[in-house]
Design a protein around this motif. Structure first.
Motif, short mmCIF file in Angstrom:
data_model
loop_
_atom_site.label_atom_id
_atom_site.label_comp_id
_atom_site.label_asym_id
_atom_site.label_seq_id
_atom_site.Cartn_x
_atom_site.Cartn_y
_atom_site.Cartn_z
N ALA A 29 -1.30 15.43 -8.13
CA ALA A 29 -0.55 15.98 -6.99
C ALA A 29 -1.42 16.03 -5.74
CB ALA A 29 -0.02 17.37 -7.34
N HIS A 30 -2.70 16.32 -5.92
CA HIS A 30 -3.60 16.41 -4.77
C HIS A 30 -3.89 15.04 -4.16
CE1 HIS A 30 -6.18 15.42 -8.16
NE2 HIS A 30 -7.14 15.08 -7.32
N LEU A 31 -3.47 13.97 -4.87
CA LEU A 31 -3.68 12.61 -4.38
C LEU A 31 -2.40 12.00 -3.80
CD1 LEU A 31 -5.72 11.25 -7.44
CD2 LEU A 31 -6.65 12.01 -5.24
N GLY A 32 -1.36 12.81 -3.68
CA GLY A 32 -0.06 12.30 -3.28
C GLY A 32 -0.06 11.52 -1.98
N HIS A 33 -0.91 11.91 -1.03
CA HIS A 33 -0.96 11.25 0.28
C HIS A 33 -1.85 10.03 0.29
CE1 HIS A 33 -4.58 13.66 0.08
NE2 HIS A 33 -5.09 12.93 1.06
N ARG A 34 -2.61 9.81 -0.80
CA ARG A 34 -3.55 8.69 -0.85
C ARG A 34 -2.84 7.40 -1.24
NH1 ARG A 34 -8.77 10.36 -2.41
NH2 ARG A 34 -9.32 8.14 -2.41
N LEU A 35 -3.34 6.29 -0.73
CA LEU A 35 -2.79 4.99 -1.12
C LEU A 35 -3.24 4.65 -2.54
CD1 LEU A 35 -3.43 2.91 2.14
CD2 LEU A 35 -1.32 4.07 1.44
N VAL A 36 -2.38 3.96 -3.27
CA VAL A 36 -2.73 3.60 -4.65
C VAL A 36 -3.94 2.68 -4.70
CG1 VAL A 36 -0.39 3.88 -5.53
CG2 VAL A 36 -1.07 1.68 -4.62
N THR A 37 -4.20 1.99 -3.62
CA THR A 37 -5.35 1.09 -3.55
C THR A 37 -6.66 1.83 -3.26
OG1 THR A 37 -4.82 0.69 -1.21
CG2 THR A 37 -4.00 -0.91 -2.84
N GLU A 38 -6.57 3.12 -2.99
CA GLU A 38 -7.74 3.89 -2.61
C GLU A 38 -8.25 4.83 -3.70
OE1 GLU A 38 -6.77 4.23 2.21
OE2 GLU A 38 -6.49 5.97 0.89
N SER A 87 -9.26 5.75 -7.95
CA SER A 87 -9.95 5.12 -9.08
C SER A 87 -8.96 4.60 -10.11
CB SER A 87 -10.90 6.12 -9.74
OG SER A 87 -10.15 7.11 -10.43
N GLY A 88 -9.46 3.79 -11.04
CA GLY A 88 -8.60 3.26 -12.09
C GLY A 88 -7.98 4.34 -12.94
N GLY A 89 -8.76 5.37 -13.27
CA GLY A 89 -8.23 6.46 -14.07
C GLY A 89 -7.17 7.25 -13.34
N GLU A 90 -7.38 7.49 -12.04
CA GLU A 90 -6.39 8.21 -11.24
C GLU A 90 -5.12 7.39 -11.09
OE1 GLU A 90 -9.50 10.70 -8.38
OE2 GLU A 90 -8.91 8.66 -7.86
N ARG A 91 -5.28 6.09 -10.89
CA ARG A 91 -4.10 5.22 -10.76
C ARG A 91 -3.31 5.19 -12.07
NH1 ARG A 91 -6.32 1.63 -8.11
NH2 ARG A 91 -7.12 0.32 -9.79
N GLN A 92 -4.00 5.16 -13.20
CA GLN A 92 -3.30 5.13 -14.48
C GLN A 92 -2.52 6.42 -14.71
OE1 GLN A 92 -2.30 2.90 -16.19
NE2 GLN A 92 -3.00 2.80 -18.30
N ARG A 93 -3.11 7.55 -14.32
CA ARG A 93 -2.38 8.81 -14.46
C ARG A 93 -1.14 8.82 -13.57
NH1 ARG A 93 -7.44 11.37 -13.83
NH2 ARG A 93 -6.69 12.51 -11.99
N ALA A 94 -1.26 8.24 -12.37
CA ALA A 94 -0.12 8.17 -11.46
C ALA A 94 0.98 7.27 -12.03
CB ALA A 94 -0.56 7.66 -10.09
N VAL A 95 0.60 6.18 -12.65
CA VAL A 95 1.58 5.27 -13.25
C VAL A 95 2.32 5.96 -14.39
CG1 VAL A 95 1.87 3.12 -14.53
CG2 VAL A 95 0.36 3.18 -12.55
N ILE A 96 1.61 6.75 -15.18
CA ILE A 96 2.26 7.50 -16.25
C ILE A 96 3.19 8.56 -15.65
CG2 ILE A 96 1.89 9.06 -18.20
CD1 ILE A 96 -0.72 7.54 -18.77
N ALA A 97 2.77 9.20 -14.55
CA ALA A 97 3.63 10.16 -13.86
C ALA A 97 4.92 9.48 -13.39
CB ALA A 97 2.89 10.79 -12.68
N ARG A 98 4.80 8.26 -12.87
CA ARG A 98 5.99 7.51 -12.44
C ARG A 98 6.94 7.29 -13.62
NH1 ARG A 98 5.10 1.54 -10.21
NH2 ARG A 98 4.50 1.26 -12.39
N ALA A 99 6.38 7.00 -14.78
CA ALA A 99 7.22 6.82 -15.98
C ALA A 99 7.90 8.12 -16.37
CB ALA A 99 6.36 6.30 -17.13
N PRO A 156 0.81 -1.22 0.00
CA PRO A 156 0.00 0.00 0.00
C PRO A 156 0.85 1.27 0.00
CG PRO A 156 0.06 -0.92 2.21
CD PRO A 156 0.82 -1.87 1.32
N PHE A 157 1.55 1.54 -1.10
CA PHE A 157 2.31 2.77 -1.21
C PHE A 157 1.37 3.94 -1.46
CE2 PHE A 157 5.44 -0.43 -2.78
CZ PHE A 157 6.42 -0.21 -1.83
N THR A 158 1.81 5.12 -1.08
CA THR A 158 1.06 6.30 -1.46
C THR A 158 1.35 6.63 -2.93
OG1 THR A 158 2.80 7.87 -0.86
CG2 THR A 158 1.24 7.21 0.88
N ILE A 159 0.51 7.47 -3.51
CA ILE A 159 0.73 7.90 -4.89
C ILE A 159 2.10 8.56 -5.02
CG2 ILE A 159 -0.02 9.53 -6.66
CD1 ILE A 159 -1.84 7.15 -6.53
#
Length: 270
Positions: A142-151, A153-165, A100-103
């Motif tokens: 950025a506003h989701l930075g403190h949220r867990l990746v499991t918490e 939505s799918g669209g938000e998680r996908q944007r975060a994964v692209i940010a990681r790239a 359960p990492f944060t974004i």
């Protein structure tokens, strides 16, 4: 070296090993093509045609049994995985997070290639955090930075994964089915983000997709695979044609022009 070429593939063949006594059928066969820098390329084809395998070859996750690949003018086989990671970022289709990492923590992991190779791992510094923060702002997470990746939505998680790239600071972005499992709103959101990153950052983008219409509207070029072979490659107008689609997919389709873009639009007959 050919200028303005991200990848040069020369007679690439690849098979998955089935063991000592089992014959391995080639997944990709004698594939040759040039992938131009600064463009968005869509890789299309039926299930099992070799799309994801090709993407993993470009990321050097797999190595071809035959043929050669050049990355930005250098033999890919001569580069370490770390060297490749500084040039190429891969966003796989499966991004399941076990821990359960944060974004913010997940995005910061993309800095890993910049901290290896000098006597081990170094803790992130202010520059790393600045790069990560910029990427999260660019992808609107950025506003989701403190949220867990499991918490999220799918669209938000996908944007975060692209940010990681993006925090890898790559020249080339590889995406495997980036809009899979997303609703229509988030599909459009991701497609527009990809096109904006290409335009504003000059990123070369190679994406695998099953969506012919998405590829037609958002890709500069498309590469169509059929049973591991190159069936066609070129602009959407030159590739997405009824006869070509019918030959590759084995079904009749209607192709007209999108009323806004004028690009090919595929529909199934009633």
């Amino acid at each position: 070296m050919i200028p303005n070429v991200a990848y040069s593939l020369d007679h690439i063949s690849f098979s998955y090993s089935k063991g000592k006594n089992a014959a391995s059928e080639a997944v990709l066969k004698e594939l040759s093509c040039l992938i131009l820098s600064g463009r968005v390329l869509g890789i299309l084809g039926p299930n099992g045609s070799g799309k994801s395998t090709l993407l993993k070859l470009l990321a050097r996750v797999f190595r071809p049994q035959q043929g050669t690949i050049e990355l930005l003018g250098e033999p890919l086989s001569g580069l370490s995985q770390l060297d490749v990671a500084k040039r190429v970022a891969l966003v796989p289709q499966e991004t399941l997070q076990v821990f359960p990492f944060t974004i913010a923590e997940m995005v910061l992991m993309g800095r890993s290639p910049h901290h290896q190779g000098w006597g081990g791992w170094h803790w992130e510094d202010s520059q790393d955090w600045a790069v990560a923060q910029n990427a999260m702002e660019e992808l609107d997470v950025a506003h989701l930075g403190h949220r867990l990746v499991t918490e999220v939505s799918g669209g938000e998680r996908q944007r975060a994964v692209i940010a990681r790239a993006l925090v890898q600071e790559p020249k080339i972005l590889l995406l495997d089915e980036p809009t899979a499992f997303l609703d229509l709103h988030h599909q459009l959101d991701i497609a527009r983000i990809i096109k904006r990153l290409n335009r504003e950052r000059g990123l070369t983008v190679v994406l695998v997709s099953h969506d012919l219409n998405l590829a037609s509207q958002y890709c500069d070029q498309v590469l169509l695979l059929n049973h591991g072979r190159l069936a066609a490659m070129g602009s959407p107008q030159s590739v997405i044609k009824p006869n070509v689609i019918e030959e590759v997919y084995g079904c009749s389709v209607l192709v007209d022009r999108h009323p806004q873009s004028g690009l090919p639009r595929v529909s199934l007959p009633v």
